[in-house]
Write a protein that holds these residues in place. Structure first.
Motif, PDB file in Angstrom:
ATOM      1  N   TYR A  66       0.847  -1.190   0.000  1.00 27.28           N
ATOM      2  CA  TYR A  66       0.000   0.000   0.000  1.00 27.28           C
ATOM      3  C   TYR A  66       0.885   1.244   0.000  1.00 27.28           C
ATOM      4  O   TYR A  66       1.992   1.241   0.531  1.00 27.28           O
ATOM      5  CB  TYR A  66      -0.864   0.060   1.270  1.00 27.28           C
ATOM      6  CG  TYR A  66      -1.958  -0.968   1.373  1.00 27.28           C
ATOM      7  CD1 TYR A  66      -1.694  -2.234   1.896  1.00 27.28           C
ATOM      8  CD2 TYR A  66      -3.260  -0.680   0.976  1.00 27.28           C
ATOM      9  CE1 TYR A  66      -2.707  -3.179   2.019  1.00 27.28           C
ATOM     10  CE2 TYR A  66      -4.276  -1.612   1.097  1.00 27.28           C
ATOM     11  CZ  TYR A  66      -3.983  -2.858   1.617  1.00 27.28           C
ATOM     12  OH  TYR A  66      -4.996  -3.793   1.740  1.00 27.28           O
TER      13      TYR A  66
ATOM     14  N   LEU B 242       3.448   0.668   2.934  1.00 23.83           N
ATOM     15  CA  LEU B 242       3.068  -0.357   3.905  1.00 23.83           C
ATOM     16  C   LEU B 242       2.945  -1.712   3.227  1.00 23.83           C
ATOM     17  O   LEU B 242       2.398  -1.818   2.127  1.00 23.83           O
ATOM     18  CB  LEU B 242       1.719  -0.009   4.544  1.00 23.83           C
ATOM     19  CG  LEU B 242       1.671   1.254   5.392  1.00 23.83           C
ATOM     20  CD1 LEU B 242       0.235   1.709   5.593  1.00 23.83           C
ATOM     21  CD2 LEU B 242       2.341   1.019   6.730  1.00 23.83           C
TER      22      LEU B 242
ATOM     23  N   GLN C  80       0.643   5.154   1.397  1.00 33.34           N
ATOM     24  CA  GLN C  80      -0.129   6.047   2.244  1.00 33.34           C
ATOM     25  C   GLN C  80       0.493   7.439   2.219  1.00 33.34           C
ATOM     26  O   GLN C  80       1.537   7.673   2.830  1.00 33.34           O
ATOM     27  CB  GLN C  80      -0.217   5.533   3.683  1.00 33.34           C
ATOM     28  CG  GLN C  80      -1.121   6.379   4.566  1.00 33.34           C
ATOM     29  CD  GLN C  80      -1.247   5.853   5.977  1.00 33.34           C
ATOM     30  OE1 GLN C  80      -0.414   5.099   6.455  1.00 33.34           O
ATOM     31  NE2 GLN C  80      -2.309   6.248   6.667  1.00 33.34           N
TER      32      GLN C  80
ATOM     33  N   ARG D 211       9.007   4.985   5.405  1.00 37.33           N
ATOM     34  CA  ARG D 211       8.689   6.374   5.073  1.00 37.33           C
ATOM     35  C   ARG D 211       9.685   6.869   4.043  1.00 37.33           C
ATOM     36  O   ARG D 211      10.881   6.947   4.309  1.00 37.33           O
ATOM     37  CB  ARG D 211       8.751   7.256   6.322  1.00 37.33           C
ATOM     38  CG  ARG D 211       8.380   8.717   6.046  1.00 37.33           C
ATOM     39  CD  ARG D 211       8.377   9.538   7.324  1.00 37.33           C
ATOM     40  NE  ARG D 211       7.377   9.071   8.264  1.00 37.33           N
ATOM     41  CZ  ARG D 211       6.090   9.404   8.248  1.00 37.33           C
ATOM     42  NH1 ARG D 211       5.664  10.246   7.313  1.00 37.33           N
ATOM     43  NH2 ARG D 211       5.269   8.954   9.150  1.00 37.33           N
TER      44      ARG D 211
ATOM     45  N   GLY E 193      -1.876  12.249   5.555  1.00 38.52           N
ATOM     46  CA  GLY E 193      -3.238  12.744   5.707  1.00 38.52           C
ATOM     47  C   GLY E 193      -4.287  11.918   4.992  1.00 38.52           C
ATOM     48  O   GLY E 193      -5.467  12.280   4.993  1.00 38.52           O
ATOM     49  N   GLN E 194      -3.872  10.815   4.391  1.00 34.89           N
ATOM     50  CA  GLN E 194      -4.819   9.966   3.665  1.00 34.89           C
ATOM     51  C   GLN E 194      -4.752   8.534   4.178  1.00 34.89           C
ATOM     52  O   GLN E 194      -3.845   8.162   4.913  1.00 34.89           O
ATOM     53  CB  GLN E 194      -4.518  10.003   2.168  1.00 34.89           C
ATOM     54  CG  GLN E 194      -4.684  11.379   1.536  1.00 34.89           C
ATOM     55  CD  GLN E 194      -4.474  11.350   0.046  1.00 34.89           C
ATOM     56  OE1 GLN E 194      -4.572  10.298  -0.594  1.00 34.89           O
ATOM     57  NE2 GLN E 194      -4.189  12.499  -0.538  1.00 34.89           N
ATOM     58  N   GLY E 195      -5.706   7.739   3.765  1.00 38.43           N
ATOM     59  CA  GLY E 195      -5.682   6.330   4.093  1.00 38.43           C
ATOM     60  C   GLY E 195      -4.810   5.570   3.108  1.00 38.43           C
ATOM     61  O   GLY E 195      -4.461   6.078   2.050  1.00 38.43           O
ATOM     62  N   PRO E 196      -4.427   4.357   3.445  1.00 40.39           N
ATOM     63  CA  PRO E 196      -3.611   3.553   2.538  1.00 40.39           C
ATOM     64  C   PRO E 196      -4.345   3.253   1.238  1.00 40.39           C
ATOM     65  O   PRO E 196      -5.555   3.014   1.239  1.00 40.39           O
ATOM     66  CB  PRO E 196      -3.367   2.257   3.339  1.00 40.39           C
ATOM     67  CG  PRO E 196      -3.630   2.622   4.763  1.00 40.39           C
ATOM     68  CD  PRO E 196      -4.684   3.671   4.722  1.00 40.39           C
ATOM     69  N   LYS E 197      -3.588   3.253   0.151  1.00 47.29           N
ATOM     70  CA  LYS E 197      -4.130   2.912  -1.159  1.00 47.29           C
ATOM     71  C   LYS E 197      -3.394   1.685  -1.666  1.00 47.29           C
ATOM     72  O   LYS E 197      -2.163   1.650  -1.683  1.00 47.29           O
ATOM     73  CB  LYS E 197      -3.926   4.077  -2.137  1.00 47.29           C
ATOM     74  CG  LYS E 197      -4.532   3.824  -3.511  1.00 47.29           C
ATOM     75  CD  LYS E 197      -4.186   4.931  -4.483  1.00 47.29           C
ATOM     76  CE  LYS E 197      -2.830   4.717  -5.110  1.00 47.29           C
ATOM     77  NZ  LYS E 197      -2.532   5.659  -6.224  1.00 47.29           N
ATOM     78  N   LEU E 198      -4.151   0.674  -2.074  1.00 48.84           N
ATOM     79  CA  LEU E 198      -3.540  -0.567  -2.553  1.00 48.84           C
ATOM     80  C   LEU E 198      -2.766  -0.333  -3.841  1.00 48.84           C
ATOM     81  O   LEU E 198      -3.282   0.258  -4.795  1.00 48.84           O
ATOM     82  CB  LEU E 198      -4.618  -1.619  -2.794  1.00 48.84           C
ATOM     83  CG  LEU E 198      -4.120  -2.965  -3.332  1.00 48.84           C
ATOM     84  CD1 LEU E 198      -3.285  -3.698  -2.279  1.00 48.84           C
ATOM     85  CD2 LEU E 198      -5.297  -3.832  -3.771  1.00 48.84           C
TER      86      LEU E 198
ATOM     87  N   PRO F 239       5.440  -2.106   9.838  1.00 51.37           N
ATOM     88  CA  PRO F 239       5.588  -0.734  10.335  1.00 51.37           C
ATOM     89  C   PRO F 239       5.695   0.309   9.232  1.00 51.37           C
ATOM     90  O   PRO F 239       5.539   1.495   9.491  1.00 51.37           O
ATOM     91  CB  PRO F 239       6.876  -0.799  11.149  1.00 51.37           C
ATOM     92  CG  PRO F 239       7.647  -1.907  10.510  1.00 51.37           C
ATOM     93  CD  PRO F 239       6.638  -2.907  10.068  1.00 51.37           C
TER      94      PRO F 239
END
Lengths: 114, 113
Positions: free
Chosen positions: A35, A91, A37, A110, A40-45, A107
């Motif tokens: 994913y 992620l 991320q 980044r 400020g956003q949710g994870p994107k596949l 974890p």
């Protein structure tokens, strides 16, 4: 039971450079996900593997992103060349082969692209 | 595009109070899940509710699902400072053995000591 492992935890690169992330899923988990991320956003596949085969890579920018899962265990995600907008947390998650099971997340790595 | 939309975007409460977070979605689902993410960490699975369930409890967590309204709520009772985190709802859709999660943008919860 060990969790999902990812490395490195942090990476800073210049734009147009290449970078690779590594993921080791929970032992015995057939399905592995990557994913992205953005802050400020949710994870994107980005991509989903079942064993060493790709199930879904519809949201993977294939001109610059690639991923592999050799031998159906560890996986690497590569970006080449990186752009500023690739700055995000990457992620990795895994689950057993049963669709009803939950995903377990690592974890994250980044990435900062300057 | 992300299916889940959480509400509110940010929530600040006093320790001991209850926190209620809402999630709405647009298409059919097989289950809905809530995750927590502490700053700089990965996501931790909190609770899963199936599409044929209406309410589920786990410790201080209570989740409801209304498939007719395509909405879910997560209640955290007797909040603690350690509950401070971002919370995400994720909808799951099965196709055969495949399971795909679609996440919302998340809710930032701050619990003041």
């Amino acid at each position: 039971e060990a969790g999902v492992a990812q490395s490195p935890r942090y990476k800073i690169i210049e734009k147009r450079q290449s970078v690779a992330f590594w993921c080791n899923p929970i032992s015995g988990h057939a399905t592995l996900y990557w994913y992205q991320q953005i802050l400020g956003q949710g994870p994107k596949l980005l991509i989903q593997f079942q064993n060493n085969g790709v199930v879904d890579d519809s949201q993977l920018p294939k001109d610059r992103f690639s991923a592999e899962r050799l031998k159906g265990v560890d996986s690497t995600l590569k970006i080449q060349p990186a752009k500023l907008e690739d700055s995000a947390v990457y992620l990795c998650a895994s689950r057993t082969g049963q669709s009803t099971d939950t995903q377990y997340f690592g974890p994250g790595t980044r990435l900062t692209v300057l | 595009s992300q299916q889940g939309e959480e509400d509110p975007q940010a929530l600040s409460i006093q320790e001991g109070e209850n926190a209620t977070m809402n999630c709405s979605y647009k298409t059919s689902i097989n289950n809905l899940q809530w995750y927590r993410q502490n700053s700089g960490r990965g996501l931790v699975h909190l609770i899963l509710i199936r599409s044929n369930e209406r309410e589920k409890h786990s410790g201080r967590l209570r989740v409801t699902l209304d498939t007719s309204k395509k909405s879910s709520s997560l209640l955290i009772t007797a909040s603690r400072a350690a509950d401070t985190a971002s919370y995400f709802c994720a909808t799951a859709l099965f196709t055969g053995a495949n399971s795909k999660l679609t996440f919302g943008k998340g809710i930032t919860l701050s619990v003041r000591p």
